[in-house]
Motif scaffolding. Structure first.
Motif, PDB file in Angstrom:
ATOM      1  N   GLY A 103     -27.064  10.891  55.748  1.00 42.12           N
ATOM      2  CA  GLY A 103     -26.795  12.299  55.478  1.00 42.12           C
ATOM      3  C   GLY A 103     -25.307  12.533  55.307  1.00 42.12           C
ATOM      4  O   GLY A 103     -24.619  11.774  54.636  1.00 42.12           O
ATOM      5  N   HIS A 104     -24.817  13.572  55.959  1.00 42.86           N
ATOM      6  CA  HIS A 104     -23.408  13.975  55.879  1.00 42.86           C
ATOM      7  C   HIS A 104     -22.884  14.251  57.276  1.00 42.86           C
ATOM      8  O   HIS A 104     -23.670  14.501  58.166  1.00 42.86           O
ATOM      9  CB  HIS A 104     -23.280  15.242  55.020  1.00 42.86           C
ATOM     10  N   PRO A 105     -21.615  14.230  57.444  1.00 44.76           N
ATOM     11  CA  PRO A 105     -20.549  14.066  56.463  1.00 44.76           C
ATOM     12  C   PRO A 105     -20.401  12.614  56.001  1.00 44.76           C
ATOM     13  O   PRO A 105     -20.957  11.698  56.584  1.00 44.76           O
ATOM     14  CB  PRO A 105     -19.297  14.528  57.211  1.00 44.76           C
ATOM     15  N   VAL A 106     -19.612  12.467  54.934  1.00 48.97           N
ATOM     16  CA  VAL A 106     -19.221  11.149  54.441  1.00 48.97           C
ATOM     17  C   VAL A 106     -17.696  11.141  54.413  1.00 48.97           C
ATOM     18  O   VAL A 106     -17.078  12.073  53.907  1.00 48.97           O
ATOM     19  CB  VAL A 106     -19.778  10.865  53.031  1.00 48.97           C
ATOM     20  N   LEU A 107     -17.120  10.088  54.983  1.00 46.50           N
ATOM     21  CA  LEU A 107     -15.669   9.984  55.052  1.00 46.50           C
ATOM     22  C   LEU A 107     -15.222   8.788  54.206  1.00 46.50           C
ATOM     23  O   LEU A 107     -15.669   7.665  54.436  1.00 46.50           O
ATOM     24  CB  LEU A 107     -15.220   9.811  56.501  1.00 46.50           C
ATOM     25  N   PHE A 108     -14.376   9.073  53.212  1.00 53.55           N
ATOM     26  CA  PHE A 108     -13.851   8.037  52.333  1.00 53.55           C
ATOM     27  C   PHE A 108     -12.414   7.719  52.726  1.00 53.55           C
ATOM     28  O   PHE A 108     -11.609   8.632  52.909  1.00 53.55           O
ATOM     29  CB  PHE A 108     -13.860   8.514  50.875  1.00 53.55           C
ATOM     30  N   PRO A 109     -12.070   6.439  52.819  1.00 54.67           N
ATOM     31  CA  PRO A 109     -10.676   6.081  53.083  1.00 54.67           C
ATOM     32  C   PRO A 109      -9.772   6.524  51.935  1.00 54.67           C
ATOM     33  O   PRO A 109     -10.223   6.688  50.791  1.00 54.67           O
ATOM     34  CB  PRO A 109     -10.699   4.549  53.177  1.00 54.67           C
ATOM     35  N   ALA A 110      -8.507   6.693  52.233  1.00 50.31           N
ATOM     36  CA  ALA A 110      -7.543   7.193  51.248  1.00 50.31           C
ATOM     37  C   ALA A 110      -7.464   6.319  50.004  1.00 50.31           C
ATOM     38  O   ALA A 110      -7.202   6.820  48.916  1.00 50.31           O
ATOM     39  CB  ALA A 110      -6.164   7.321  51.895  1.00 50.31           C
ATOM     40  N   ASP A 111      -7.715   5.022  50.131  1.00 52.58           N
ATOM     41  CA  ASP A 111      -7.576   4.140  48.967  1.00 52.58           C
ATOM     42  C   ASP A 111      -8.646   4.391  47.899  1.00 52.58           C
ATOM     43  O   ASP A 111      -8.538   3.889  46.788  1.00 52.58           O
ATOM     44  CB  ASP A 111      -7.571   2.663  49.384  1.00 52.58           C
ATOM     45  N   LEU A 112      -9.663   5.184  48.205  1.00 48.00           N
ATOM     46  CA  LEU A 112     -10.706   5.500  47.221  1.00 48.00           C
ATOM     47  C   LEU A 112     -10.483   6.842  46.532  1.00 48.00           C
ATOM     48  O   LEU A 112     -11.303   7.297  45.740  1.00 48.00           O
ATOM     49  CB  LEU A 112     -12.085   5.462  47.877  1.00 48.00           C
ATOM     50  N   ARG A 113      -9.352   7.460  46.796  1.00 43.32           N
ATOM     51  CA  ARG A 113      -9.023   8.759  46.214  1.00 43.32           C
ATOM     52  C   ARG A 113      -9.119   8.745  44.683  1.00 43.32           C
ATOM     53  O   ARG A 113      -9.725   9.629  44.070  1.00 43.32           O
ATOM     54  CB  ARG A 113      -7.630   9.174  46.659  1.00 43.32           C
ATOM     55  N   ALA A 114      -8.514   7.737  44.044  1.00 45.73           N
ATOM     56  CA  ALA A 114      -8.519   7.681  42.577  1.00 45.73           C
ATOM     57  C   ALA A 114      -9.944   7.588  42.038  1.00 45.73           C
ATOM     58  O   ALA A 114     -10.265   8.203  41.017  1.00 45.73           O
ATOM     59  CB  ALA A 114      -7.682   6.501  42.085  1.00 45.73           C
ATOM     60  N   GLU A 115     -10.807   6.855  42.726  1.00 45.08           N
ATOM     61  CA  GLU A 115     -12.195   6.744  42.274  1.00 45.08           C
ATOM     62  C   GLU A 115     -12.943   8.063  42.449  1.00 45.08           C
ATOM     63  O   GLU A 115     -13.787   8.418  41.624  1.00 45.08           O
ATOM     64  CB  GLU A 115     -12.911   5.611  43.009  1.00 45.08           C
ATOM     65  N   LEU A 116     -12.630   8.792  43.508  1.00 46.36           N
ATOM     66  CA  LEU A 116     -13.235  10.111  43.687  1.00 46.36           C
ATOM     67  C   LEU A 116     -12.788  11.044  42.564  1.00 46.36           C
ATOM     68  O   LEU A 116     -13.588  11.807  42.021  1.00 46.36           O
ATOM     69  CB  LEU A 116     -12.867  10.698  45.048  1.00 46.36           C
ATOM     70  N   LEU A 117     -11.523  10.980  42.210  1.00 49.67           N
ATOM     71  CA  LEU A 117     -10.989  11.844  41.151  1.00 49.67           C
ATOM     72  C   LEU A 117     -11.506  11.461  39.767  1.00 49.67           C
ATOM     73  O   LEU A 117     -11.405  12.262  38.829  1.00 49.67           O
ATOM     74  CB  LEU A 117      -9.457  11.824  41.171  1.00 49.67           C
ATOM     75  N   ALA A 118     -12.078  10.276  39.628  1.00 47.52           N
ATOM     76  CA  ALA A 118     -12.607   9.824  38.341  1.00 47.52           C
ATOM     77  C   ALA A 118     -14.091  10.157  38.164  1.00 47.52           C
ATOM     78  O   ALA A 118     -14.653   9.907  37.096  1.00 47.52           O
ATOM     79  CB  ALA A 118     -12.391   8.318  38.195  1.00 47.52           C
ATOM     80  N   LEU A 119     -14.727  10.731  39.176  1.00 48.57           N
ATOM     81  CA  LEU A 119     -16.149  11.060  39.082  1.00 48.57           C
ATOM     82  C   LEU A 119     -16.382  12.152  38.034  1.00 48.57           C
ATOM     83  O   LEU A 119     -15.508  12.985  37.789  1.00 48.57           O
ATOM     84  CB  LEU A 119     -16.675  11.531  40.435  1.00 48.57           C
ATOM     85  N   ASN A 120     -17.580  12.149  37.468  1.00 53.21           N
ATOM     86  CA  ASN A 120     -17.958  13.165  36.479  1.00 53.21           C
ATOM     87  C   ASN A 120     -19.401  13.566  36.691  1.00 53.21           C
ATOM     88  O   ASN A 120     -20.185  12.816  37.275  1.00 53.21           O
ATOM     89  CB  ASN A 120     -17.803  12.621  35.049  1.00 53.21           C
ATOM     90  N   GLY A 121     -19.748  14.739  36.192  1.00 51.98           N
ATOM     91  CA  GLY A 121     -21.142  15.164  36.186  1.00 51.98           C
ATOM     92  C   GLY A 121     -21.621  15.753  37.488  1.00 51.98           C
ATOM     93  O   GLY A 121     -20.840  16.252  38.296  1.00 51.98           O
ATOM     94  N   ASP A 122     -22.921  15.673  37.694  1.00 52.55           N
ATOM     95  CA  ASP A 122     -23.555  16.355  38.811  1.00 52.55           C
ATOM     96  C   ASP A 122     -24.070  15.385  39.870  1.00 52.55           C
ATOM     97  O   ASP A 122     -24.950  15.709  40.647  1.00 52.55           O
ATOM     98  CB  ASP A 122     -24.721  17.208  38.289  1.00 52.55           C
ATOM     99  N   GLU A 123     -23.509  14.198  39.907  1.00 54.25           N
ATOM    100  CA  GLU A 123     -23.983  13.175  40.828  1.00 54.25           C
ATOM    101  C   GLU A 123     -23.252  13.173  42.160  1.00 54.25           C
ATOM    102  O   GLU A 123     -23.696  12.563  43.117  1.00 54.25           O
ATOM    103  CB  GLU A 123     -23.834  11.800  40.161  1.00 54.25           C
TER     104      GLU A 123
END
Length: 147
Positions: free
Chosen positions: A86-106
Motif C-alpha cells: 500500500g502506501h506510503p512509498v518512500l523513494f531515495p533521493a537518487d531516484l528523483r530524476a526517474e520520478l520527474l521522467a514519469l508520464n501518464g496516469d500510472e
C-alpha cells in the motif's frame, strides 16, 4: 471534500512544506507527482502519501522515516499487517530524476517494477497502508465501521 482539503492545506503549512499546484494535472497522475517532487529539496528522499488513506498515523510516518534512516538506498513501501502492499512509498533521493521522467496516469508503478531489487516492505498496523477511500460511499462505510 473541501473540509479534507482545508485540513490538508493546514497540515502542509504547519509542516513548512510548499503547497504546489500541478498545472498539467489533466495529463495524468504523473504530472501531479512531478509537480510535488520538483518542489522538494534535491538531496532529500521523497515520500508519496495519498490524501485518501485515513488510517495512516504520524507514528506510521515516523516508522517509514526510521526505516529510511536504516537503509537510505531502499525504496520503502508501507504494507498492511497481512503484507498487502500500500502506501506510503518512500523513494531515495537518487531516484528523483526517474520520478520527474514519469508520464501518464500510472504514477510510480513502473519505477517500483524497474527497481524491485531495492523495494523493502514496511509493515504498518492493521490496514493503515491499504485503507484507500475513493468515493463518498467508501468514506460513509468507513466512518460507520469505526467504534
Amino acid at each position: 471534500g473541501l473540509l479534507l482539503y482545508d485540513k490538508y492545506i493546514y497540515l502542509v503549512q504547519a509542516a513548512g512544506l510548499p503547497h504546489v499546484i500541478a498545472a498539467r494535472a489533466a495529463e495524468g497522475m504523473a504530472e501531479s507527482l512531478k509537480a510535488g517532487v520538483a518542489a522538494l529539496p534535491l538531496d532529500k528522499a521523497i515520500m508519496l502519501l495519498l490524501a485518501d488513506l485515513p488510517e495512516i498515523t504520524a507514528e506510521d510516518l515516523r516508522q517509514m522515516a526510521r526505516a529510511h534512516a536504516g537503509d537510505r538506498r531502499a525504496i520503502l513501501r508501507g504494507t498492511a499487517q497481512d503484507s498487502r502492499p500500500g502506501h506510503p512509498v518512500l523513494f531515495p533521493a537518487d531516484l528523483r530524476a526517474e520520478l520527474l521522467a514519469l508520464n501518464g496516469d500510472e504514477g510510480a508503478r513502473s519505477l517500483l517494477a524497474r527497481h524491485r531489487d531495492r523495494l523493502r516492505p514496511v509493515p504498518l498496523p492493521g490496514a493503515h497502508a491499504t485503507t484507500d477511500l475513493d468515493t463518498p460511499e467508501d468514506w460513509a462505510d468507513w466512518r460507520a465501521s469505526r467504534p
